[in-house]
Design a protein around this motif. Sequence first.
Motif, PDB file in Angstrom:
ATOM      1  N   PRO A   1      33.946  81.852 -22.299  1.00 43.73           N
ATOM      2  CA  PRO A   1      35.299  81.812 -21.747  1.00 43.73           C
ATOM      3  C   PRO A   1      35.305  81.747 -20.224  1.00 43.73           C
ATOM      4  CG  PRO A   1      35.048  83.592 -23.343  1.00 43.73           C
ATOM      5  CD  PRO A   1      33.686  83.044 -23.116  1.00 43.73           C
ATOM      6  N   GLY A   2      36.250  81.013 -19.686  1.00 41.94           N
ATOM      7  CA  GLY A   2      36.390  80.922 -18.228  1.00 41.94           C
ATOM      8  C   GLY A   2      37.619  80.111 -17.887  1.00 41.94           C
ATOM      9  N   PRO A   3      38.161  80.299 -16.693  1.00 38.70           N
ATOM     10  CA  PRO A   3      39.358  79.550 -16.315  1.00 38.70           C
ATOM     11  C   PRO A   3      39.025  78.081 -16.032  1.00 38.70           C
ATOM     12  CG  PRO A   3      38.620  81.006 -14.519  1.00 38.70           C
ATOM     13  CD  PRO A   3      37.712  81.244 -15.687  1.00 38.70           C
ATOM     14  N   PRO A   4      40.012  77.190 -16.165  1.00 36.91           N
ATOM     15  CA  PRO A   4      41.387  77.455 -16.582  1.00 36.91           C
ATOM     16  C   PRO A   4      41.469  77.693 -18.091  1.00 36.91           C
ATOM     17  CG  PRO A   4      41.100  75.115 -16.125  1.00 36.91           C
ATOM     18  CD  PRO A   4      39.800  75.763 -15.788  1.00 36.91           C
ATOM     19  N   ALA A   5      42.284  78.680 -18.464  1.00 41.61           N
ATOM     20  CA  ALA A   5      42.343  79.120 -19.858  1.00 41.61           C
ATOM     21  C   ALA A   5      42.760  77.997 -20.800  1.00 41.61           C
ATOM     22  CB  ALA A   5      43.310  80.303 -19.978  1.00 41.61           C
ATOM     23  N   GLN A   6      43.678  77.130 -20.358  1.00 37.29           N
ATOM     24  CA  GLN A   6      44.166  76.083 -21.268  1.00 37.29           C
ATOM     25  C   GLN A   6      43.026  75.143 -21.671  1.00 37.29           C
ATOM     26  OE1 GLN A   6      45.072  76.593 -18.186  1.00 37.29           O
ATOM     27  NE2 GLN A   6      45.592  74.758 -17.037  1.00 37.29           N
ATOM     28  N   TYR A   7      42.071  74.920 -20.750  1.00 42.57           N
ATOM     29  CA  TYR A   7      40.923  74.049 -21.047  1.00 42.57           C
ATOM     30  C   TYR A   7      39.940  74.785 -21.958  1.00 42.57           C
ATOM     31  CZ  TYR A   7      36.957  70.874 -20.166  1.00 42.57           C
ATOM     32  OH  TYR A   7      35.907  69.982 -20.306  1.00 42.57           O
ATOM     33  N   SER A   8      39.634  76.017 -21.609  1.00 39.20           N
ATOM     34  CA  SER A   8      38.692  76.827 -22.378  1.00 39.20           C
ATOM     35  C   SER A   8      39.164  76.966 -23.834  1.00 39.20           C
ATOM     36  CB  SER A   8      38.588  78.195 -21.710  1.00 39.20           C
ATOM     37  OG  SER A   8      37.446  78.860 -22.105  1.00 39.20           O
ATOM     38  N   VAL A   9      40.440  77.250 -23.994  1.00 38.05           N
ATOM     39  CA  VAL A   9      41.015  77.424 -25.337  1.00 38.05           C
ATOM     40  C   VAL A   9      40.936  76.107 -26.126  1.00 38.05           C
ATOM     41  CG1 VAL A   9      43.207  77.776 -26.549  1.00 38.05           C
ATOM     42  CG2 VAL A   9      42.504  79.361 -24.747  1.00 38.05           C
ATOM     43  N   ALA A  10      41.275  75.006 -25.476  1.00 40.50           N
ATOM     44  CA  ALA A  10      41.248  73.705 -26.170  1.00 40.50           C
ATOM     45  C   ALA A  10      39.820  73.327 -26.545  1.00 40.50           C
ATOM     46  CB  ALA A  10      41.872  72.624 -25.287  1.00 40.50           C
ATOM     47  N   LYS A  11      38.871  73.576 -25.647  1.00 40.42           N
ATOM     48  CA  LYS A  11      37.492  73.199 -25.938  1.00 40.42           C
ATOM     49  C   LYS A  11      36.906  74.076 -27.047  1.00 40.42           C
ATOM     50  CE  LYS A  11      36.545  69.610 -23.578  1.00 40.42           C
ATOM     51  NZ  LYS A  11      36.720  68.341 -24.322  1.00 40.42           N
TER      52      LYS A  11
END
Length: 277
Positions: A167-177
């Motif tokens: 996990p790491g920012p940006p959260a929207q990218y981390s979550v999608a990946k």
Amino acid sequence: MFDLVRNGSGGPATAPLDGDTGWPGLRGKRVLVTGGTRGLGEQIVRLLCAEGVRVATCARTARDLETLAAATSPGLFTRPLDVTGPGRLEEFVTDTTNRFGGLDGVVACTGGSRGGAFEQATTEDWAATWAVNVAHAARLVRAAVPHLRAAGGGSVVVISSISGWKPGPPAQYSVAKSAQIQLAASLARELGPDGIRVNAVSPGSMLIPGRRWDRMRREEPEAFARFVAAELPGGAPVAPQEVARVVAFLLSDWSSGISGAHLPVDRAQNAPSPDGY
Ligand SMILES: NC(=O)c1ccc[n+]([C@@H]2O[C@H](COP(=O)([O-])OP(=O)(O)OC[C@H]3O[C@@H](n4cnc5c(N)ncnc54)[C@H](OP(=O)(O)O)[C@@H]3O)[C@@H](O)[C@H]2O)c1
């Protein structure tokens, strides 16, 4: 000749398990790659063309597609389209299958991040990041499944990221990946009976000419050296060509035993260390 034993539902032709041990190659396979004009996608397209694969690719910029076709193969099938737009991607999968007389594999490579840090990123940024990574990959596979099934099976590769498992920012990218990794594993179970293999590949920070790490290497060599020392046990960022080779392997019959896997190609960038995960 000892060959794979299947559960009766057919499956893709596979390389023999003994006897001839040479690389079976990819010649004659038919593969669609999204986002093939730059970075990793371009290297995948170039490698597949060089291996004799019939390749289709899309991106939004028509001129880049023309340049790519001129530099690779006159047989490259291209179409300018936005993978987040309604219907166009599905249409391209059908047209590719018709043109090539079938389909053996797809690579969901298009991806990226919209918006910045958590408090600044808007709902639209979250939706756009989800659409270009997860929804595009799911729609690509859904459109491809009937054609892969008709070919007796096939291989799907979803390009995730090290950001998807650490996990790491940006959260929207981390979550999608990370959702892409779950998508691949989940579909591998669901589509396995049809001989369709689904895997996720997670590149580390790739050294791509003109992009973030390459610019840092040229413009801020000391900061780049610190980054390499702290983050890259292998001493250098991974090259997109190295990631493309892993994708080619996953499209080949030599990877017939791999499905539902998540393969980091990051030279141990994300490996846990004594200092922590
Ligand atoms: N770069 C890295 O270090 C890194 C690290 C880990 C994972 N990844 C992942 O690896 C994949 C490739 O990244 P990259 O950095 O090599 O890519 P990139 O250089 O940003 O290239 C993206 C490609 O996708 C196309 N594209 C972008 N948005 C699109 C859309 N909405 N519809 C259709 N085509 C679109 C681009 O062409 P147009 O702009 O003309 O559409 C281009 O061909 C992504 O999934 C990324 O998340 C990258």
